[in-house]
Motif scaffolding. Structure first.
Motif, mmCIF file in Angstrom:
data_model
loop_
_atom_site.group_PDB
_atom_site.id
_atom_site.type_symbol
_atom_site.label_atom_id
_atom_site.label_comp_id
_atom_site.label_asym_id
_atom_site.label_seq_id
_atom_site.Cartn_x
_atom_site.Cartn_y
_atom_site.Cartn_z
ATOM 1 N N ASP A 66 0.858 -1.190 0.000
ATOM 2 C CA ASP A 66 0.000 0.000 0.000
ATOM 3 C C ASP A 66 0.894 1.240 0.000
ATOM 4 O OD1 ASP A 66 -1.788 2.100 0.537
ATOM 5 O OD2 ASP A 66 -3.062 0.841 1.793
ATOM 6 N N GLU A 67 1.164 1.755 -1.177
ATOM 7 C CA GLU A 67 2.076 2.888 -1.303
ATOM 8 C C GLU A 67 1.511 4.152 -0.654
ATOM 9 O OE1 GLU A 67 4.246 5.508 -4.812
ATOM 10 O OE2 GLU A 67 3.691 3.420 -5.194
ATOM 11 N N VAL A 68 0.199 4.346 -0.746
ATOM 12 C CA VAL A 68 -0.426 5.525 -0.131
ATOM 13 C C VAL A 68 -0.224 5.490 1.380
ATOM 14 C CG1 VAL A 68 -2.604 6.735 0.320
ATOM 15 C CG2 VAL A 68 -2.138 5.793 -1.956
ATOM 16 N N PHE A 69 -0.524 4.356 1.970
ATOM 17 C CA PHE A 69 -0.389 4.191 3.422
ATOM 18 C C PHE A 69 1.057 4.390 3.858
ATOM 19 C CE2 PHE A 69 -0.072 1.005 7.037
ATOM 20 C CZ PHE A 69 -0.607 1.851 7.992
ATOM 21 N N TRP A 70 2.000 3.771 3.108
ATOM 22 C CA TRP A 70 3.410 3.932 3.459
ATOM 23 C C TRP A 70 3.825 5.397 3.395
ATOM 24 C CZ3 TRP A 70 7.396 6.098 0.695
ATOM 25 C CH2 TRP A 70 8.633 6.052 1.342
ATOM 26 N N GLU A 71 3.435 6.087 2.324
ATOM 27 C CA GLU A 71 3.860 7.472 2.155
ATOM 28 C C GLU A 71 3.322 8.353 3.274
ATOM 29 O OE1 GLU A 71 4.312 10.782 -1.388
ATOM 30 O OE2 GLU A 71 2.966 9.069 -1.662
ATOM 31 N N VAL A 72 2.067 8.152 3.655
ATOM 32 C CA VAL A 72 1.472 8.950 4.728
ATOM 33 C C VAL A 72 2.170 8.682 6.050
ATOM 34 C CG1 VAL A 72 -0.602 9.311 6.120
ATOM 35 C CG2 VAL A 72 -0.789 9.142 3.635
ATOM 36 N N THR A 73 2.385 7.398 6.368
ATOM 37 C CA THR A 73 2.978 7.077 7.668
ATOM 38 C C THR A 73 4.448 7.470 7.746
ATOM 39 O OG1 THR A 73 3.370 4.794 6.897
ATOM 40 C CG2 THR A 73 1.381 5.201 8.203
ATOM 41 N N TYR A 74 5.154 7.423 6.617
ATOM 42 C CA TYR A 74 6.584 7.738 6.639
ATOM 43 C C TYR A 74 6.859 9.232 6.522
ATOM 44 C CZ TYR A 74 11.555 7.564 5.543
ATOM 45 O OH TYR A 74 12.908 7.746 5.571
ATOM 46 N N LYS A 75 6.120 9.913 5.645
ATOM 47 C CA LYS A 75 6.430 11.310 5.349
ATOM 48 C C LYS A 75 5.677 12.311 6.222
ATOM 49 C CE LYS A 75 7.684 10.623 0.496
ATOM 50 N NZ LYS A 75 7.377 11.026 -0.913
ATOM 51 N N TYR A 76 4.478 11.954 6.689
ATOM 52 C CA TYR A 76 3.644 12.943 7.369
ATOM 53 C C TYR A 76 3.300 12.592 8.824
ATOM 54 C CZ TYR A 76 3.117 14.022 2.436
ATOM 55 O OH TYR A 76 3.378 14.301 1.125
ATOM 56 N N LEU A 77 3.045 11.322 9.085
ATOM 57 C CA LEU A 77 2.639 10.923 10.435
ATOM 58 C C LEU A 77 3.618 11.358 11.526
ATOM 59 C CD1 LEU A 77 0.645 9.308 12.261
ATOM 60 C CD2 LEU A 77 2.035 7.279 11.763
ATOM 61 N N PRO A 78 4.920 11.180 11.350
ATOM 62 C CA PRO A 78 5.832 11.570 12.426
ATOM 63 C C PRO A 78 5.786 13.057 12.771
ATOM 64 C CG PRO A 78 6.939 10.117 10.872
ATOM 65 C CD PRO A 78 5.647 10.532 10.239
ATOM 66 N N TYR A 79 5.422 13.895 11.792
ATOM 67 C CA TYR A 79 5.447 15.337 12.000
ATOM 68 C C TYR A 79 4.104 15.906 12.445
ATOM 69 C CZ TYR A 79 9.671 14.547 9.329
ATOM 70 O OH TYR A 79 10.886 14.058 8.898
ATOM 71 N N ASP A 80 3.043 15.141 12.249
ATOM 72 C CA ASP A 80 1.706 15.633 12.568
ATOM 73 C C ASP A 80 1.037 14.780 13.635
ATOM 74 O OD1 ASP A 80 -0.292 17.500 12.263
ATOM 75 O OD2 ASP A 80 -1.365 16.359 10.732
ATOM 76 N N GLU A 85 1.997 12.713 17.788
ATOM 77 C CA GLU A 85 2.862 12.722 18.963
ATOM 78 C C GLU A 85 4.102 11.846 18.778
ATOM 79 O OE1 GLU A 85 2.555 14.714 21.417
ATOM 80 O OE2 GLU A 85 0.599 15.489 20.818
ATOM 81 N N LEU A 86 4.147 11.074 17.689
ATOM 82 C CA LEU A 86 5.295 10.198 17.467
ATOM 83 C C LEU A 86 6.575 11.000 17.309
ATOM 84 C CD1 LEU A 86 6.490 7.386 16.950
ATOM 85 C CD2 LEU A 86 5.867 7.660 14.532
ATOM 86 N N GLY A 87 6.571 12.003 16.428
ATOM 87 C CA GLY A 87 7.775 12.770 16.170
ATOM 88 C C GLY A 87 8.767 11.977 15.343
#
Length: 208
Positions: free
Chosen positions: A153-167, A169-171
């Motif tokens: 799932d390229e969409v899921f990977w891109e969101v979790t790798y590129k955006y999730l850490p910054y938006d 609490e993960l960081g």
């Protein structure tokens, strides 16, 4: 796009759910320890599409004997209910893949992100009811899931790798990547040891 899936050791296989590689319990457990988790926490991950939902993961940390199983079972049912209830709000909030939905209600935290055909959400029960830890741990589970599903799932990977850490609490943290990779290696060693033990038992007298 960086080919994160090439970090997965050759010959390593995951259990699957709804077409996705499942996150190893040891991966979640090791990050829980890194986050200085104490007591017993719960988590659930679900994949939501227009056709319904499918469970991708469910468990508790730390693993081992638990004394309050009945109480935790009720907490887990409540956690799943809150995750399901949050899906509609999350889908409205996520107007584009770069947006992350997260919410905390007491001991319960939920985080949702986009995927190729809908949304994937993680609910986390933080027994201590801290303000941010449940959100951080839920985000990590999604991050780890995206990490091992880049091919699926390229969409899921891109969101979790590129955006999730910054938006969330993960960081951004290389520690998360390190834990994911080291836990996979630990799983390989454990599987190899288990296989060796079986072979030795089988071969000792020429029969099983």
């Amino acid at each position: 796009m960086a080919e994160m899936y090439k970090f997965i050791p050759s010959g390593f296989s995951f259990k699957k759910a709804d077409g996705y590689n499942k996150v190893l319990p040891i991966t979640i457990g090791q990050y829980f320890e890194h986050a200085r988790g104490v007591g017993t926490d719960l988590y659930i991950v679900k994949h939501y599409t227009k056709h319904g939902s499918a469970e991708l993961a469910r468990g508790y940390v730390p693993t081992g004997n638990i004394e309050n199983a009945k109480e935790l079972y009720e907490k887990q049912k409540e956690l799943e209910a809150k995750l399901d209830q949050a899906k509609d709000v999350a889908s409205e909030y996520i107007s584009k893949p770069t947006k992350i939905y997260q919410n905390r209600d007491g001991e319960y935290a939920v985080v949702f992100v986009s995927c190729k055909d809908g949304y994937i959400g993680c609910g986390w029960y933080d027994h201590a009811g801290t303000r941010k830890k449940g959100l951080k741990l839920a985000a990590f589970v999604l991050y780890a899931l995206g990490f091992i599903n880049a091919e699926n799932d390229e969409v899921f990977w891109e969101v979790t790798y590129k955006y999730l850490p910054y938006d969330s609490e993960l960081g951004r943290s290389e520690i998360a990547d390190d834990i994911i990779l080291k836990s996979m290696k630990a799983e390989i060693i454990e599987r190899n040891n288990a296989s060796t033990r079986v072979v030795r038992l089988t071969d000792s007298n020429g029969n099983t």
